[in-house]
Design a protein around this motif. Sequence first.
Motif, mmCIF file in Angstrom:
data_model
loop_
_atom_site.group_PDB
_atom_site.id
_atom_site.type_symbol
_atom_site.label_atom_id
_atom_site.label_comp_id
_atom_site.label_asym_id
_atom_site.label_seq_id
_atom_site.Cartn_x
_atom_site.Cartn_y
_atom_site.Cartn_z
ATOM 1 N N LEU A 39 0.840 -1.205 0.000
ATOM 2 C CA LEU A 39 0.000 0.000 0.000
ATOM 3 C C LEU A 39 0.872 1.252 0.000
ATOM 4 C CD1 LEU A 39 -2.970 1.144 0.369
ATOM 5 C CD2 LEU A 39 -2.443 1.201 2.804
ATOM 6 N N ASP A 94 3.058 1.580 -3.392
ATOM 7 C CA ASP A 94 2.249 1.897 -4.572
ATOM 8 C C ASP A 94 1.605 3.270 -4.482
ATOM 9 O OD1 ASP A 94 2.967 -0.604 -5.435
ATOM 10 O OD2 ASP A 94 0.959 -1.476 -5.250
ATOM 11 N N LEU A 95 1.069 3.622 -3.316
ATOM 12 C CA LEU A 95 0.394 4.919 -3.211
ATOM 13 C C LEU A 95 1.382 6.079 -3.261
ATOM 14 C CD1 LEU A 95 -2.551 4.338 -0.729
ATOM 15 C CD2 LEU A 95 -2.617 4.654 -3.201
ATOM 16 N N THR A 104 0.502 8.922 -5.974
ATOM 17 C CA THR A 104 0.168 10.287 -5.572
ATOM 18 C C THR A 104 1.123 11.313 -6.159
ATOM 19 O OG1 THR A 104 1.384 10.001 -3.499
ATOM 20 C CG2 THR A 104 -0.995 9.619 -3.434
ATOM 21 N N LEU A 133 -5.552 11.851 -3.445
ATOM 22 C CA LEU A 133 -5.251 10.622 -2.727
ATOM 23 C C LEU A 133 -6.403 9.623 -2.854
ATOM 24 C CD1 LEU A 133 -3.473 8.914 -0.927
ATOM 25 C CD2 LEU A 133 -4.374 10.150 1.058
ATOM 26 N N SER A 186 -6.328 7.948 -6.133
ATOM 27 C CA SER A 186 -5.205 7.007 -6.139
ATOM 28 C C SER A 186 -5.565 5.734 -5.393
ATOM 29 C CB SER A 186 -3.969 7.639 -5.496
ATOM 30 O OG SER A 186 -3.509 8.719 -6.244
ATOM 31 N N VAL A 187 -6.228 5.883 -4.248
ATOM 32 C CA VAL A 187 -6.626 4.725 -3.453
ATOM 33 C C VAL A 187 -7.639 3.878 -4.221
ATOM 34 C CG1 VAL A 187 -7.834 3.997 -1.352
ATOM 35 C CG2 VAL A 187 -6.102 5.782 -1.229
ATOM 36 N N TRP A 230 -5.831 2.008 -6.828
ATOM 37 C CA TRP A 230 -5.037 0.954 -6.195
ATOM 38 C C TRP A 230 -5.924 -0.234 -5.820
ATOM 39 C CZ3 TRP A 230 -4.622 -1.581 -1.482
ATOM 40 C CH2 TRP A 230 -3.454 -2.305 -1.290
ATOM 41 N N LYS A 266 -7.652 4.759 2.571
ATOM 42 C CA LYS A 266 -7.110 6.127 2.530
ATOM 43 C C LYS A 266 -6.701 6.567 3.929
ATOM 44 C CE LYS A 266 -8.428 10.881 1.673
ATOM 45 N NZ LYS A 266 -9.402 11.700 2.317
ATOM 46 N N TYR A 293 -3.512 4.791 5.084
ATOM 47 C CA TYR A 293 -2.333 5.389 4.459
ATOM 48 C C TYR A 293 -1.996 6.727 5.129
ATOM 49 C CZ TYR A 293 0.632 7.651 1.020
ATOM 50 O OH TYR A 293 1.665 8.310 0.410
#
Length: 166
Positions: A97, A100-101, A105, A111, A114-115, A118, A133, A136
């Motif tokens: 997580l 990749d994030l 981002t 965000l 992006s989540v 993902w 989210k 993260y």
Amino acid sequence: MSKFVFYLKTKPFLMQWLTYHYGNPVVFPARSAENACIRHFIGLNPKEYVPQKPGDDYVAVAIPEQKRKKAICWNYMSKSACEALMEIVEDTFKMQLWSDLNEMTRCGCTLLNSVRAWCENNGISTEYDYTLKMRYQRMRDSYLESGVDLRRQTKVIAKKNQRFFR
């Protein structure tokens, strides 16, 4: 891998992630930390042990074959052993997580988008987008509180350095 399994209680988004990446039943890579944990903690069935039945929040995990511990006899994972395995699974999940994030981002999108992307790329329902989210953000904020910024800043640093080299 043997055909013997045990059932691991997981959060729904973790179950989706596990089955997407490792199949159903979950078969961890041969030299993974997860398999090492299973090999270490797998035990003989206690007397009068009744195998658990799978529920909605349980995922089947295949027991790796070993020469010393045949899965036909050694197929019991205690509650504590399952908790230890879940810690490793959670750590692997968090590492993916985070990695990749951080990449996603950087492109400038929000965000939450992006989540969601993902989640779609990892077999997780987007109904867990806010949950992930927040996970993260809590990880990022806990590092930032300690003065550690693990976000990639290569573009920002490069732009700042351009002023000095003109």
